[in-house]
Design a protein around this motif. Structure first.
Motif, mmCIF file in Angstrom:
data_model
loop_
_atom_site.group_PDB
_atom_site.id
_atom_site.type_symbol
_atom_site.label_atom_id
_atom_site.label_comp_id
_atom_site.label_asym_id
_atom_site.label_seq_id
_atom_site.Cartn_x
_atom_site.Cartn_y
_atom_site.Cartn_z
ATOM 1 N N GLN A 37 0.861 -1.177 0.000
ATOM 2 C CA GLN A 37 0.000 0.000 0.000
ATOM 3 C C GLN A 37 0.897 1.226 0.000
ATOM 4 O O GLN A 37 1.714 1.415 0.906
ATOM 5 C CB GLN A 37 -0.954 0.023 1.194
ATOM 6 C CG GLN A 37 -2.250 -0.717 0.911
ATOM 7 C CD GLN A 37 -3.435 -0.199 1.701
ATOM 8 O OE1 GLN A 37 -3.321 0.163 2.856
ATOM 9 N NE2 GLN A 37 -4.597 -0.174 1.056
ATOM 10 N N THR A 58 -2.999 0.448 -3.955
ATOM 11 C CA THR A 58 -2.871 -0.913 -3.424
ATOM 12 C C THR A 58 -2.421 -1.831 -4.545
ATOM 13 O O THR A 58 -3.066 -1.909 -5.594
ATOM 14 C CB THR A 58 -4.205 -1.396 -2.838
ATOM 15 O OG1 THR A 58 -4.642 -0.468 -1.834
ATOM 16 C CG2 THR A 58 -4.057 -2.776 -2.213
ATOM 17 N N ARG A 116 3.497 -1.128 3.912
ATOM 18 C CA ARG A 116 3.081 0.231 3.581
ATOM 19 C C ARG A 116 4.302 1.074 3.229
ATOM 20 O O ARG A 116 5.321 1.037 3.929
ATOM 21 C CB ARG A 116 2.309 0.848 4.747
ATOM 22 C CG ARG A 116 0.922 0.236 4.894
ATOM 23 C CD ARG A 116 -0.003 1.157 5.686
ATOM 24 N NE ARG A 116 -1.384 0.729 5.510
ATOM 25 C CZ ARG A 116 -2.026 -0.108 6.324
ATOM 26 N NH1 ARG A 116 -1.396 -0.611 7.369
ATOM 27 N NH2 ARG A 116 -3.281 -0.440 6.099
#
Length: 542
Positions: A37, A58, A116
């Motif tokens: 992400q 994503t 992330r």
């Protein structure tokens, strides 16, 4: 840019039902679903030609495809994204698992590993596309073209090509079209194999190639000093010579059979180059190499087998014929506009071919040859001024069927963005240039299977259904080469290839800021869901 530690959670299995286990070493079929992400401070949309702030992208690392793009304030969790896709593919999701349709058992849950990546201080673009490179050449300022072709072994030229591929990828160009090995036979087919797939042997961009360009007899080099009428030297020819309709068709079919993505034709060239010894005007004069019947034979033969055709062309007559015959792209085209006469008739005709024929101006090659290398001569000055005037007139005509390709190899690989810089210097707005270098590149190089009614239908389905639509159309994570030709690229949208480039700097500022950002500001490169550059440093694809 900072990355958080991965975390593991539970989410529905994304694979469609009843898939056999994969033998791929890298598809991670038995492990957790791996997700990136990415928070982009600004995301460039090449269709809308706008910078969109604070977007969360994503990415499925195993599929190499974008799953979702949302504003940060409305961003879904990876689990929510996967559940929505599973529902689209197979039926209703539930707390126990994901349904796969009527009379079928629900899929088991599968762990999800999420990494992330914070790129809030960067501008993120789709991977850049250079539609005119020559990986088997290096700058003529280092070694003249003829010496490269006749004195460098095939092994050396191939090794150089692998180095050029890596440099190109790290510069943010995730797709290229190589328009001829220039005497290295069909080595680009082997190079394409080494660059392709999830377990590629070497790092480099997605690679489209033409094998050997096609030219008429006596027109191209290298040329022997001892035997002036001989084609090539020691069996090495810069392009494949043919004459007459039958030979033209035969050569097209042979190259397609060898694996060419595209067919390249030299529609004009300095066929009387030997005359340079006695005439400074006749030697470099561009002359048509094929008649209209021969051109039509090659273009129609290629199209009949689902292969596009590009043409090297500068002169009015050659370009006019090629537009009439529906060629797919024209390289160079410096004489599209007759500035002394103020005649832009042919340029207007080309502009009306929007969506049919793409123009690749190759400004960087002209600039390198006629400004950087030979800037002092009157001939060089005229050639660059002609090229410059044509591009400026195209901007006035609001021409949009343009893609970015610098003829890279004439100048250094890894400096591919020079073409974009020159377009900006000559008056193109930053957003037009970036659109031509991303979405425009995809529209140019994509195969004929993405064209016409059928191609438009495929794109509409992906636009509506994202990744789920790819799966419905047959895309599978375990396909080694599924990303090479089966997934669109050039736009950051769900269902498109996860090709991303992160820049530090200001792309929508002054020309100097645009140039510095493109040439020095590439800090992050992802191709097909794998990271090759992070924090400005090369990394092994992860």
């Amino acid at each position: 840019m900072t990355s958080t530690r991965p975390y593991i959670s539970q989410a529905p299995l994304l694979n469609p039902p009843n898939l056999p286990p994969s033998d791929s070493n890298n598809n991670n079929s038995s492990g957790p679903r791996r997700i990136y992400q990415i928070l982009a401070g600004q995301l460039f949309d090449p269709v809308a030609r706008a910078l969109v702030p604070n977007q969360v992208i994503t990415v499925d690392r195993d599929a190499g495809v974008i799953l979702d793009v949302s504003p940060q304030a409305l961003a879904k969790t990876p689990e929510e994204v996967l559940a929505a896709i599973s529902k689209s593919i197979g039926g209703d999701s539930s707390s126990a698992g994901v349904g796969v349709g009527a009379n079928k058992k629900p899929e088991a849950r599968r762990e999800v590993e999420v990494t992330r990546i914070n790129m809030s201080g960067m501008t993120v673009l789709p991977g850049l596309v250079d539609v005119h490179v020559h990986f088997f050449l290096h700058p003529y300022s280092e070694t003249p073209w003829e010496d490269q072709v006749t004195k460098e072994s095939l092994a050396e030229r191939t090794v150089r090509a692998t180095v050029h591929a890596r440099k190109t990828l790290l510069a943010g160009f995730t797709t290229v079209r190589d328009l001829g090995t220039e005497g290295a036979f069909d080595a680009d087919i082997g190079l394409r194999k080494c660059l392709a797939g999830r377990n590629a042997l070497i790092p480099g961009p997605r690679y489209y190639c033409v094998t050997r360009a096609i030219i008429s007899t006596g027109s191209y080099g290298p040329k022997s000093s001892l035997y002036p009428a001989q084609e090539g030297i020691d069996g090495v020819k810069g392009a494949e010579p043919v004459d007459g309709v039958n030979d033209c068709v035969r050569e097209v079919r042979k190259q397609i059979g060898a694996g060419a993505d595209w067919i390249k034709i030299y529609a004009d060239y300095s066929c009387r180059s030997r005359m340079a010894e006695v005439s400074s005007s006749l030697g470099p004069q561009q002359i048509a190499t094929f008649n209209k019947e021969e051109l039509w034979a090659m273009i129609s033969a290629a199209h009949a087998r689902g292969v596009k055709v590009c043409a090297h062309a500068n002169t009015w007559g050659a370009i006019d014929n090629l537009l009439d015959l529906g060629v797919d792209s024209i390289e160079h085209g410096s004489e599209l506009y007759d500035k002394p006469a103020g005649d832009n008739t042919l340029l207007r005709k080309f502009t009306k071919a929007n969506g049919t024929t793409t123009w690749v101006p190759t400004l960087a090659a002209y600039y390198t040859i006629f400004v950087t290398s030979r800037g002092g001569s009157e001939y060089a000055r005229r050639r660059w001024e002609t090229c410059k005037a044509t591009f400026e007139e195209a901007l006035k005509a609001r021409m949009e069927n343009i893609a970015c390709g610098g003829d890279t190899g004439v100048f250094a690989h890894g400096e591919n963005a020079l073409e974009l810089v020159l377009m900006r210097r000559l008056g193109a707005s930053w957003d037009r240039v970036l659109s031509w270098a991303t979405y425009g590149g995809w529209k140019c190089v994509r195969g004929m299977e993405w064209e016409g009614v059928q191609g438009e239908r495929r794109l509409v389905e992906i636009e509506k259904g994202g990744y789920a639509a790819l799966v419905e159309a047959g895309f599978r994570v375990e396909q080694e080469n599924g990303l090479e030709r089966g997934v669109p690229f050039g736009v950051v949208r769900a269902g498109w290839a996860a090709d991303l480039v992160g820049f530090e700097g200001k792309l929508d500022g002054s020309g100097k800021e645009f140039e510095d950002t493109l040439m020095k500001g590439v800090k992050f490169v992802m191709k097909g869901g794998k990271i090759y550059k992070r924090d400005g440093q090369e990394v092994v694809g992860i």
